[in-house]
Scaffold this motif. Structure first.
Motif, PDB file in Angstrom:
ATOM      1  N   ASP A 186       0.816  -1.216   0.000  1.00 52.74           N
ATOM      2  CA  ASP A 186       0.000   0.000   0.000  1.00 52.74           C
ATOM      3  C   ASP A 186       0.849   1.265   0.000  1.00 52.74           C
ATOM      4  N   PHE A 187       2.175   1.123   0.074  1.00 56.57           N
ATOM      5  CA  PHE A 187       3.023   2.288   0.323  1.00 56.57           C
ATOM      6  C   PHE A 187       3.890   2.685  -0.871  1.00 56.57           C
ATOM      7  N   SER A 188       3.664   2.040  -2.006  1.00 52.96           N
ATOM      8  CA  SER A 188       4.430   2.369  -3.201  1.00 52.96           C
ATOM      9  C   SER A 188       3.661   1.867  -4.416  1.00 52.96           C
ATOM     10  N   ASN A 189       3.829   2.560  -5.532  1.00 54.13           N
ATOM     11  CA  ASN A 189       3.269   2.074  -6.789  1.00 54.13           C
ATOM     12  C   ASN A 189       4.317   1.329  -7.616  1.00 54.13           C
ATOM     13  N   PHE A 190       5.531   1.241  -7.095  1.00 58.76           N
ATOM     14  CA  PHE A 190       6.602   0.491  -7.750  1.00 58.76           C
ATOM     15  C   PHE A 190       6.497  -0.949  -7.269  1.00 58.76           C
ATOM     16  N   LYS A 191       5.542  -1.686  -7.851  1.00 60.27           N
ATOM     17  CA  LYS A 191       5.180  -3.002  -7.335  1.00 60.27           C
ATOM     18  C   LYS A 191       4.586  -3.858  -8.447  1.00 60.27           C
ATOM     19  N   SER A 192       4.552  -5.159  -8.187  1.00 61.31           N
ATOM     20  CA  SER A 192       4.116  -6.116  -9.208  1.00 61.31           C
ATOM     21  C   SER A 192       2.630  -6.027  -9.516  1.00 61.31           C
ATOM     22  N   THR A 193       1.840  -5.420  -8.651  1.00 56.61           N
ATOM     23  CA  THR A 193       0.394  -5.328  -8.869  1.00 56.61           C
ATOM     24  C   THR A 193      -0.047  -3.990  -9.448  1.00 56.61           C
ATOM     25  N   SER A 194       0.894  -3.094  -9.702  1.00 60.65           N
ATOM     26  CA  SER A 194       0.549  -1.786 -10.244  1.00 60.65           C
ATOM     27  C   SER A 194      -0.031  -1.911 -11.652  1.00 60.65           C
ATOM     28  N   GLU A 195      -0.883  -0.958 -12.021  1.00 62.97           N
ATOM     29  CA  GLU A 195      -1.419  -0.961 -13.382  1.00 62.97           C
ATOM     30  C   GLU A 195      -0.326  -0.688 -14.403  1.00 62.97           C
ATOM     31  N   SER A 202      11.234   9.533   7.033  1.00 61.20           N
ATOM     32  CA  SER A 202      10.209   9.064   6.094  1.00 61.20           C
ATOM     33  C   SER A 202      10.582   7.692   5.541  1.00 61.20           C
ATOM     34  N   PHE A 203      11.869   7.480   5.325  1.00 59.33           N
ATOM     35  CA  PHE A 203      12.325   6.188   4.841  1.00 59.33           C
ATOM     36  C   PHE A 203      12.174   5.113   5.911  1.00 59.33           C
ATOM     37  N   VAL A 204      12.507   5.431   7.144  1.00 61.64           N
ATOM     38  CA  VAL A 204      12.374   4.463   8.238  1.00 61.64           C
ATOM     39  C   VAL A 204      10.918   4.053   8.402  1.00 61.64           C
ATOM     40  N   ARG A 205       9.986   5.029   8.399  1.00 62.63           N
ATOM     41  CA  ARG A 205       8.556   4.703   8.525  1.00 62.63           C
ATOM     42  C   ARG A 205       8.096   3.819   7.365  1.00 62.63           C
ATOM     43  N   TYR A 206       8.560   4.164   6.181  1.00 58.82           N
ATOM     44  CA  TYR A 206       8.217   3.389   4.988  1.00 58.82           C
ATOM     45  C   TYR A 206       8.663   1.933   5.128  1.00 58.82           C
ATOM     46  N   THR A 207       9.876   1.740   5.589  1.00 64.95           N
ATOM     47  CA  THR A 207      10.422   0.397   5.769  1.00 64.95           C
ATOM     48  C   THR A 207       9.616  -0.385   6.792  1.00 64.95           C
ATOM     49  N   HIS A 208       9.335   0.244   7.934  1.00 64.41           N
ATOM     50  CA  HIS A 208       8.535  -0.411   8.970  1.00 64.41           C
ATOM     51  C   HIS A 208       7.153  -0.785   8.429  1.00 64.41           C
ATOM     52  N   ASN A 209       6.553   0.129   7.679  1.00 59.80           N
ATOM     53  CA  ASN A 209       5.203  -0.128   7.160  1.00 59.80           C
ATOM     54  C   ASN A 209       5.190  -1.300   6.181  1.00 59.80           C
ATOM     55  N   GLN A 210       6.191  -1.367   5.313  1.00 65.16           N
ATOM     56  CA  GLN A 210       6.206  -2.457   4.336  1.00 65.16           C
ATOM     57  C   GLN A 210       6.434  -3.812   5.014  1.00 65.16           C
ATOM     58  N   GLU A 225       3.138  -4.878   6.750  1.00 66.95           N
ATOM     59  CA  GLU A 225       2.067  -5.428   5.914  1.00 66.95           C
ATOM     60  C   GLU A 225       2.397  -6.827   5.415  1.00 66.95           C
ATOM     61  N   LEU A 226       3.679  -7.125   5.200  1.00 68.51           N
ATOM     62  CA  LEU A 226       4.060  -8.485   4.816  1.00 68.51           C
ATOM     63  C   LEU A 226       3.745  -9.473   5.932  1.00 68.51           C
ATOM     64  N   LEU A 227       3.937  -9.024   7.178  1.00 72.73           N
ATOM     65  CA  LEU A 227       3.708  -9.920   8.311  1.00 72.73           C
ATOM     66  C   LEU A 227       2.239  -9.968   8.723  1.00 72.73           C
ATOM     67  N   ARG A 228       1.455  -8.996   8.295  1.00 74.02           N
ATOM     68  CA  ARG A 228       0.011  -8.995   8.606  1.00 74.02           C
ATOM     69  C   ARG A 228      -0.826  -9.709   7.552  1.00 74.02           C
ATOM     70  N   ASN A 229      -0.436  -9.583   6.288  1.00 71.68           N
ATOM     71  CA  ASN A 229      -1.349  -9.898   5.192  1.00 71.68           C
ATOM     72  C   ASN A 229      -1.029 -11.180   4.431  1.00 71.68           C
ATOM     73  N   TYR A 230       0.017 -11.892   4.798  1.00 70.93           N
ATOM     74  CA  TYR A 230       0.463 -13.018   3.974  1.00 70.93           C
ATOM     75  C   TYR A 230       0.577 -14.325   4.748  1.00 70.93           C
ATOM     76  N   GLY A 231      -0.298 -14.489   5.728  1.00 66.68           N
ATOM     77  CA  GLY A 231      -0.326 -15.753   6.448  1.00 66.68           C
ATOM     78  C   GLY A 231       0.842 -15.915   7.394  1.00 66.68           C
ATOM     79  N   ARG A 232       1.040 -17.149   7.831  1.00 69.19           N
ATOM     80  CA  ARG A 232       2.099 -17.414   8.806  1.00 69.19           C
ATOM     81  C   ARG A 232       3.471 -17.290   8.143  1.00 69.19           C
ATOM     82  N   ILE A 233       4.311 -16.453   8.711  1.00 68.71           N
ATOM     83  CA  ILE A 233       5.670 -16.246   8.227  1.00 68.71           C
ATOM     84  C   ILE A 233       6.624 -16.810   9.282  1.00 68.71           C
ATOM     85  N   ASN A 234       7.541 -17.658   8.846  1.00 68.01           N
ATOM     86  CA  ASN A 234       8.447 -18.318   9.789  1.00 68.01           C
ATOM     87  C   ASN A 234       9.766 -17.580   9.972  1.00 68.01           C
TER      88      ASN A 234
END
Length: 477
Positions: free
Chosen positions: A139-148, A210-218, A221-230
Motif C-alpha cells: 500500500d506504500f508504493s506504486n513500484f510493485k508487481s500489482t501496479s497498473e 520518512s524512509f524508516v517509517r516506509y520500511t517499517h510499514n512495508q 504489511e508483509l507480516l500482517r497480510n500473507y499468512g504465517r511467516i516463519n
C-alpha cells in the motif's frame, strides 16, 4: 571442504557483492524468548531450504539489482555491457522495465512442487530487493508487481507462499532494508556514488525518518497480510547503527507481536536480532554449535540470467550439503526463474536428483546435529567423510563418504551436462571408527557392510554400490 568449482561457476567476490563495513562481533547471542527458542530448534531440524530470487533484474538478464549501485566493481554490479548512457539514465531505464516484465511462464505451483520433491523444507522469497520493486501488493508504493503500470499484474509473494505452504513448506520473507527507489534513501536530486544513503541524516532528519517509517510499514504489511511467516530474512546489512539507523529493535519486536513464532535474521548485523547467521557462498571449515545457514547458489548467480541457465555439478551440491549439515548448519540453495518465469531444465533435473539423494539419505540429514569426533576417523586416501547424529540418540551415528573427484583431465573430457549429472556407482572402500560397532547398514542398499573389530576401534569394509555421489552408513554403537 567441498569440491572446487570451475571458473564457469565460481561466484563473484564478496567484495563485489557489497561486503559490509567491519563492526565488532559480540559472538552469537542465544534468544531468551521461549517461543523463539522452540522455533529455532525446529528450523535447525529442516536442514535444506530454498531461496528464490526473481524481479526486474531477471527480466533484463542481471544477477540481482546491484547494477543500480553507483560503484563500478565489475561483474554483476555493473549495467549490461551494451549500455551506453549515464548512471542516472540507466536508473530510469531500469525502473521502466517493470512495464515489460510480464513473467508469463511463471507458475508458483511448479516451483513449490519441485522444491518439495527435492526435500527442501522452507522457502525464502525476495519480496523486495535493493531496487525497491515490491513483488507484492504494498500500500506504500506504486513500484510493485500489482501496479497498473506493471507488466506482471500479479501478487507474486501471495502466489509463492500459498503454493509452498500447500506442499508443507515453511515460508520466509527476504526483504532488503535498503531501497534505491525511495527518495528518503537515495535523493536523486543529489549525487549518488555508492550503495549508501546520499545525504546528511542529521541535517535532513525528516527525509530519513520518512524512509524508516516506509520500511517499517512495508515489513508490517508483509507480516500482517500473507499468512504465517516463519522467517524475516533482512538483507542489506549496511543499513544499521550507527551510520543508517533504522530502529531494528522495533522491527523485531513488532515482527514477534504479529508472528510470535517468527525468527528474525538481520543478516550480518551481529547481535540479538540475528537469530541465526548466514554465511554467503561459503561454508565454515569447522563445526559451529550456534544456529547458522549457508546460502549458496545452485546456478552461478542468485537467479537465472538467461533461459536454460546451467547448474553447478551435482557432486558439488551434494558435497556442500554434507559439509554444511555435518558442521551444524542448514543449506539454503539459491535458484530463480528466468526472464519469463520459467524453470530451466537444468534446475529441474538438479532438484530431482537432490530429491533422489535425500529420499535415500534423509534420515541422516534431517533433525540431526554434528557428530563431534570426526577427526578420529581413518579411511582410504582421497575419500571425504562427514558425520551426523540424530539429536535424540547418542548410540546412532550416520557417516557419509564421497570418493575423490575426477582428475582435471578426466573432467575436461566430459560435456558440461556429463560433468553435472553423470556420476553413478561408488567403488568399494573402508572406514575405521572409534569404539565398538554393534551394527552397520548402507542407506538405500541391501549390500552388506563387514564390521571388523580392532583394538579400541572398528573397521568397516564397504562394498561397491550403485549409489550416486555418496554412500550413507548408519552405525549403532
Amino acid at each position: 571442504m567441498s569440491d572446487e568449482l570451475s571458473e564457469d561457476f565460481a561466484p563473484d567476490a564478496l567484495e563485489a557483492a557489497g561486503a559490509l563495513r567491519q563492526y565488532p562481533d559480540p559472538g552469537y547471542i542465544w534468544p531468551t524468548n521461549l517461543r523463539t527458542v522452540a522455533a529455532l530448534e525446529q528450523w535447525r531440524d529442516h536442514k535444506v531450504g530454498v531461496i528464490i530470487h526473481w524481479g526486474i533484474f531477471s527480466h533484463i538478464g542481471q544477477d540481482g539489482s546491484w547494477s543500480l549501485h553507483r560503484q563500478r566493481l565489475g561483474g554483476f554490479t555493473d549495467p549490461p555491457e551494451d549500455w551506453k548512457g549515464t548512471d542516472e539514465e540507466y536508473h530510469s531505464w531500469y525502473c521502466d522495465q517493470a512495464r515489460s516484465f510480464t513473467g508469463d511462464d511463471f507458475n508458483a505451483e511448479e516451483w513449490a512442487a519441485a522444491c518439495a520433491d527435492a526435500g527442501m523444507r522452507y522457502v525464502v522469497f525476495t519480496t523486495k530487493h535493493h531496487d525497491g520493486y515490491a513483488m507484492y501488493d504494498t500500500d506504500f508504493s506504486n513500484f510493485k508487481s500489482t501496479s497498473e503500470e506493471s507488466g506482471l499484474g500479479r501478487d507474486i509473494v501471495r502466489e509463492i507462499f500459498e503454493a509452498f505452504r500447500a506442499h508443507g513448506m515453511e515460508t520466509g520473507v527476504y526483504f532488503s532494508k535498503a531501497d534505491w527507489n525511495h527518495p528518503g534513501y537515495w535523493d536523486r536530486a543529489r549525487t549518488i556514488t555508492d550503495r549508501y544513503h546520499n545525504f546528511d541524516i542529521e541535517k535532513h532528519r525528516a527525509k530519513w525518518d520518512s524512509f524508516v517509517r516506509y520500511t517499517h510499514n512495508q515489513i508490517d504489511e508483509l507480516l500482517r497480510n500473507y499468512g504465517r511467516i516463519n522467517v524475516l530474512w533482512l538483507d542489506a546489512g549496511w543499513v544499521c547503527e550507527p551510520d543508517e539507523p533504522i530502529d531494528i529493535d522495533e522491527i523485531a519486536e513488532n515482527a514477534r507481536r504479529l508472528q510470535p513464532d517468527i525468527l528474525v535474521v538481520d543478516r550480518e548485523v551481529h547481535g540479538v536480532n540475528e537469530n541465526y547467521r548466514t554465511p554467503e557462498q561459503e561454508i565454515p571449515d569447522d563445526i559451529r554449535l550456534y544456529p547458522w545457514e549457508s546460502c549458496i547458489t545452485m546456478t552461478r548467480g542468485w537467479c537465472s540470467m538467461r533461459p536454460e541457465e546451467p547448474i553447478k555439478p551435482m557432486r558439488h551440491i551434494i558435497s556442500n550439503l554434507l559439509a554444511i549439515v555435518s558442521r551444524g548448519g542448514n543449506y539454503l540453495i539459491g535458484i530463480g526463474p528466468d526472464a519469463r518465469g520459467s524453470m530451466s531444465t537444468w534446475i529441474q533435473r538438479g532438484l530431482e536428483q537432490l530429491g533422489d539423494f535425500l529420499r535415500i539419505n534423509g534420515e541422516g540429514i534431517y533433525a540431526t546435529r554434528p557428530w563431534m569426533d570426526t577427526d578420529t576417523l581413518r579411511s582410504e586416501n582421497g575419500w571425504s567423510w562427514y558425520a551426523t547424529q540424530p539429536k535424540d540418540s547418542e548410540s546412532r551415528v550416520f557417516f557419509f563418504g564421497m570418493p575423490p573427484a575426477p582428475s582435471t583431465d578426466e573432467a575436461e573430457e566430459r560435456s558440461l551436462e556429463e560433468r553435472t549429472f553423470a556420476p553413478s556407482g561408488l567403488a568399494s572402500t573402508w572406514l575405521e571408527v572409534p569404539g565398538k560397532v554393534r551394527s552397520a547398514r548402507i542407506l538405500g542398499s541391501e549390500d552388506r557392510v563387514i564390521v571388523e573389530a580392532r583394538e579400541g576401534s572398528s573397521r568397516l569394509v564397504i562394498p561397491q554400490t550403485d549409489l550416486r555421489y555418496a554412500v550413507g552408513i548408519e552405525l549403532t554403537f
